[in-house]
Design a protein around this motif. Structure first.
Motif, PDB file in Angstrom:
ATOM      1  N   ASP A 114      16.216  -3.151  83.938  1.00  0.00           N
ATOM      2  CA  ASP A 114      16.372  -3.780  82.625  1.00  0.00           C
ATOM      3  C   ASP A 114      16.618  -5.280  82.770  1.00  0.00           C
ATOM      4  N   ASP A 115      17.469  -5.627  83.738  1.00  0.00           N
ATOM      5  CA  ASP A 115      17.786  -7.033  83.951  1.00  0.00           C
ATOM      6  C   ASP A 115      16.548  -7.803  84.386  1.00  0.00           C
ATOM      7  N   ALA A 116      15.776  -7.198  85.285  1.00  0.00           N
ATOM      8  CA  ALA A 116      14.566  -7.862  85.773  1.00  0.00           C
ATOM      9  C   ALA A 116      13.584  -8.105  84.634  1.00  0.00           C
ATOM     10  N   GLU A 117      13.433  -7.105  83.784  1.00  0.00           N
ATOM     11  CA  GLU A 117      12.503  -7.240  82.662  1.00  0.00           C
ATOM     12  C   GLU A 117      12.976  -8.318  81.687  1.00  0.00           C
ATOM     13  N   ALA A 118      14.271  -8.348  81.413  1.00  0.00           N
ATOM     14  CA  ALA A 118      14.800  -9.342  80.479  1.00  0.00           C
ATOM     15  C   ALA A 118      14.656 -10.753  81.026  1.00  0.00           C
ATOM     16  N   ARG A 119      14.898 -10.922  82.311  1.00  0.00           N
ATOM     17  CA  ARG A 119      14.828 -12.241  82.922  1.00  0.00           C
ATOM     18  C   ARG A 119      13.391 -12.738  82.994  1.00  0.00           C
ATOM     19  N   TRP A 120      12.504 -11.819  83.212  1.00  0.00           N
ATOM     20  CA  TRP A 120      11.111 -12.225  83.375  1.00  0.00           C
ATOM     21  C   TRP A 120      10.460 -12.567  82.051  1.00  0.00           C
ATOM     22  N   SER A 121      10.820 -11.832  81.014  1.00  0.00           N
ATOM     23  CA  SER A 121      10.372 -12.115  79.651  1.00  0.00           C
ATOM     24  C   SER A 121       8.857 -12.275  79.531  1.00  0.00           C
ATOM     25  N   GLY A 122       8.138 -11.438  80.237  1.00  0.00           N
ATOM     26  CA  GLY A 122       6.691 -11.439  80.070  1.00  0.00           C
ATOM     27  C   GLY A 122       5.947 -12.536  80.795  1.00  0.00           C
ATOM     28  N   GLU A 123       6.661 -13.365  81.548  1.00  0.00           N
ATOM     29  CA  GLU A 123       5.976 -14.424  82.301  1.00  0.00           C
ATOM     30  C   GLU A 123       5.530 -13.873  83.645  1.00  0.00           C
ATOM     31  N   HIS A 124       4.282 -14.164  84.024  1.00  0.00           N
ATOM     32  CA  HIS A 124       3.709 -13.553  85.228  1.00  0.00           C
ATOM     33  C   HIS A 124       3.316 -14.601  86.276  1.00  0.00           C
ATOM     34  N   GLU A 125       3.974 -15.718  86.266  1.00  0.00           N
ATOM     35  CA  GLU A 125       3.628 -16.788  87.199  1.00  0.00           C
ATOM     36  C   GLU A 125       3.828 -16.334  88.643  1.00  0.00           C
ATOM     37  N   GLY A 126       2.840 -16.621  89.487  1.00  0.00           N
ATOM     38  CA  GLY A 126       2.946 -16.317  90.908  1.00  0.00           C
ATOM     39  C   GLY A 126       2.478 -14.947  91.312  1.00  0.00           C
ATOM     40  N   LEU A 127       2.039 -14.117  90.368  1.00  0.00           N
ATOM     41  CA  LEU A 127       1.574 -12.771  90.696  1.00  0.00           C
ATOM     42  C   LEU A 127       0.076 -12.779  90.968  1.00  0.00           C
ATOM     43  N   SER A 128      -0.328 -11.825  91.784  1.00  0.00           N
ATOM     44  CA  SER A 128      -1.754 -11.660  92.032  1.00  0.00           C
ATOM     45  C   SER A 128      -2.403 -11.022  90.809  1.00  0.00           C
ATOM     46  N   ALA A 129      -3.731 -11.057  90.778  1.00  0.00           N
ATOM     47  CA  ALA A 129      -4.457 -10.442  89.669  1.00  0.00           C
ATOM     48  C   ALA A 129      -4.147  -8.950  89.579  1.00  0.00           C
TER      49      ALA A 129
END
Length: 253
Positions: free
Chosen positions: A111-126
């Motif tokens: 839950d914490d990881a999801e909240a912190r990330w907030s839908g941003e996907h910077e740095g991930l592979s396709a």
């Protein structure tokens, strides 16, 4: 910096895991005899004008139970999310709790990881972005379209990607912490089926039962699709005061 604090002056708020009185009593006796090895972690609650606990519930309650005049503590600073993450992370290193309580800490980290990330996907592979998008699409579907095991699998896939993106964990590090995709999948399934739908009192009673301490038995319970039936079986297990039930199948009968 470690400082001493009166155990009676530390407030205890909502916790992720469970409280085990017998463990607190044992820790209190050890601290009284041998001293305290690991300080508790606290923060100053401005609203309540007092210290509040972050980690070390059993050490704190053990000291209280024996009336110890002080306990070693370290002050931490951060947000409520930071403190919740500290509690979950510290407890994941323990090896003395059962699969139900472990699922609580895994769920909190996810839950914490999801909240912190907030839908941003910077740095991930396709491929990783695709995994995240897939989970977001499936999660938006109406309840009942996705089976619980499918949802848990997609959720663990998403959480593994998220945690990897946040912390840069290598696979072997995640494995050593019990945070492999397989481990996450199992814990999220247990949480989804056996913790989230039911009252905390029922979950705690299940965790204290013999069958509730066995991961295989919990998976059998999680496989019961109908929630009403699942509740009845859990009620039967926690109501077995004389230890007649040796399996989930016995409780089903």
């Amino acid at each position: 910096e470690v400082f001493r604090i009166n155990p009676a002056n530390v407030r205890v708020g909502e916790r992720i895991g469970l409280f085990w009185p017998e463990k607190a009593a044992a820790l209190g006796a050890l601290m009284q005899r041998d001293g305290q090895d690991v300080p508790i972690r606290v923060f100053w609650n401005e609203i309540a004008n007092s210290w509040q606990l972050i980690t070390g519930l059993h050490r704190l309650q053990g000291a209280r139970g024996l009336g110890l005049p002080w306990i070693d503590a370290i002050e931490a600073k951060g947000s409520a999310a930071d403190f919740r993450r500290m509690e979950a992370s510290e407890n994941l290193h323990r090896r003395d709790f059962g699969p139900l309580e472990r699922a609580m800490f895994i769920r909190a980290l996810a839950d914490d990881a999801e909240a912190r990330w907030s839908g941003e996907h910077e740095g991930l592979s396709a491929q990783q972005i695709g995994q995240v998008k897939r989970w977001e699409r499936e999660r938006a579907k109406a309840p009942g379209i996705v089976r619980p095991d499918q949802a848990a699998a997609m959720e663990s896939e998403y959480s593994a990607v998220t945690l990897s993106g946040l912390y840069g964990w290598q696979e072997e590090v995640a494995e050593s912490l019990g945070l492999s995709a397989r481990s996450i999948r199992r814990s999220l399934l247990i949480h989804r089926q056996l913790i989230a739908p039911f009252e905390p009192e029922m979950v705690e009673a299940l965790a204290r039962s013999d069958l509730g301490k066995k991961q295989a038995a919990l998976f059998e319970l999680a496989d019961i699709v109908d929630e009403t039936t699942r509740r009845l079986v859990i009620d039967t297990i926690v109501g077995d005061d004389v230890g007649e039930l040796k399996s989930v199948a016995d409780a089903m009968v």
